[in-house]
Design a protein around this motif. Sequence first.
Motif, PDB file in Angstrom:
ATOM      1  N   THR A 175       0.838  -1.206   0.000  1.00 22.45           N
ATOM      2  CA  THR A 175       0.000   0.000   0.000  1.00 22.45           C
ATOM      3  C   THR A 175       0.871   1.254   0.000  1.00 22.45           C
TER       4      THR A 175
ATOM      5  N   VAL B  23       2.234   1.827  -3.498  1.00 25.29           N
ATOM      6  CA  VAL B  23       1.327   2.228  -4.581  1.00 25.29           C
ATOM      7  C   VAL B  23       0.713   3.603  -4.375  1.00 25.29           C
ATOM      8  N   LEU B  24       0.881   4.177  -3.196  1.00 28.53           N
ATOM      9  CA  LEU B  24       0.300   5.505  -2.961  1.00 28.53           C
ATOM     10  C   LEU B  24       0.973   6.558  -3.839  1.00 28.53           C
ATOM     11  N   ASP B  25       0.182   7.466  -4.332  1.00 29.23           N
ATOM     12  CA  ASP B  25       0.667   8.562  -5.168  1.00 29.23           C
ATOM     13  C   ASP B  25       1.417   9.567  -4.303  1.00 29.23           C
ATOM     14  N   PRO B  26       2.724   9.730  -4.523  1.00 25.96           N
ATOM     15  CA  PRO B  26       3.495  10.664  -3.703  1.00 25.96           C
ATOM     16  C   PRO B  26       2.986  12.106  -3.774  1.00 25.96           C
ATOM     17  N   GLY B  27       2.305  12.442  -4.856  1.00 27.07           N
ATOM     18  CA  GLY B  27       1.805  13.795  -5.019  1.00 27.07           C
ATOM     19  C   GLY B  27       0.457  14.053  -4.365  1.00 27.07           C
ATOM     20  N   HIS B  28      -0.201  13.015  -3.903  1.00 24.96           N
ATOM     21  CA  HIS B  28      -1.523  13.180  -3.281  1.00 24.96           C
ATOM     22  C   HIS B  28      -1.355  13.817  -1.895  1.00 24.96           C
TER      23      HIS B  28
ATOM     24  N   THR C 261      -1.129  11.334   1.162  1.00 23.60           N
ATOM     25  CA  THR C 261      -0.169  10.231   1.153  1.00 23.60           C
ATOM     26  C   THR C 261       0.754  10.239   2.371  1.00 23.60           C
TER      27      THR C 261
END
Length: 189
Positions: A83, A86-91, A94
Amino acid sequence: MADFDFDAAVRWARFDPERALARRSDANLPFLAEEPEAGSEVLLDTCVYIDSLQGRAPEALLALLDIRKTNHSTVAIQELMHTVGVLDPGHPQTKAVIRQIGIVLRAMRPHRIFTPDADLLGRAALLSGMLCRLQGYDKDARLRALQDCTLFLQSIKLGLTVVTGNIKDFDYLLQLIPSGRVLFYRKRG
């Protein structure tokens, strides 16, 4: 570490019903009681950590975790770290999510973390292959089935009860191997 015995694993898998399994009614499954009681030690499925972090864990689950010894599998660590990957670093959320997962993982006591051995991994792969064939799982569900089978067989080997909100898949596993112990819950919201 236990060696893997191919022939023994194939003999072990003779319980194959060679037909699809049907999901049983909730009345026929072991769900958490509203007022949990002391009992066997538990092994947590990854959904327990996720539902707790997201505020979806029912009060009965939280109460159970307060009164029973809790154990962890490297399977759950692997899934939680997946998990993180796969998280978007830009979100914008996160960093907070990664921080919370880190808190959960650091809170696991090393003597309560268990790693499956070669024999267990081989049998789990065989069991998940059977489950995927019987239930017609698509490609995306196959890895999840492998992880579930590993956790389920690990709980049996350790004499623990799996706690999970994954009712469908663990119901199938209980039908294939009734000697396993599982406590189900339904998440809030």
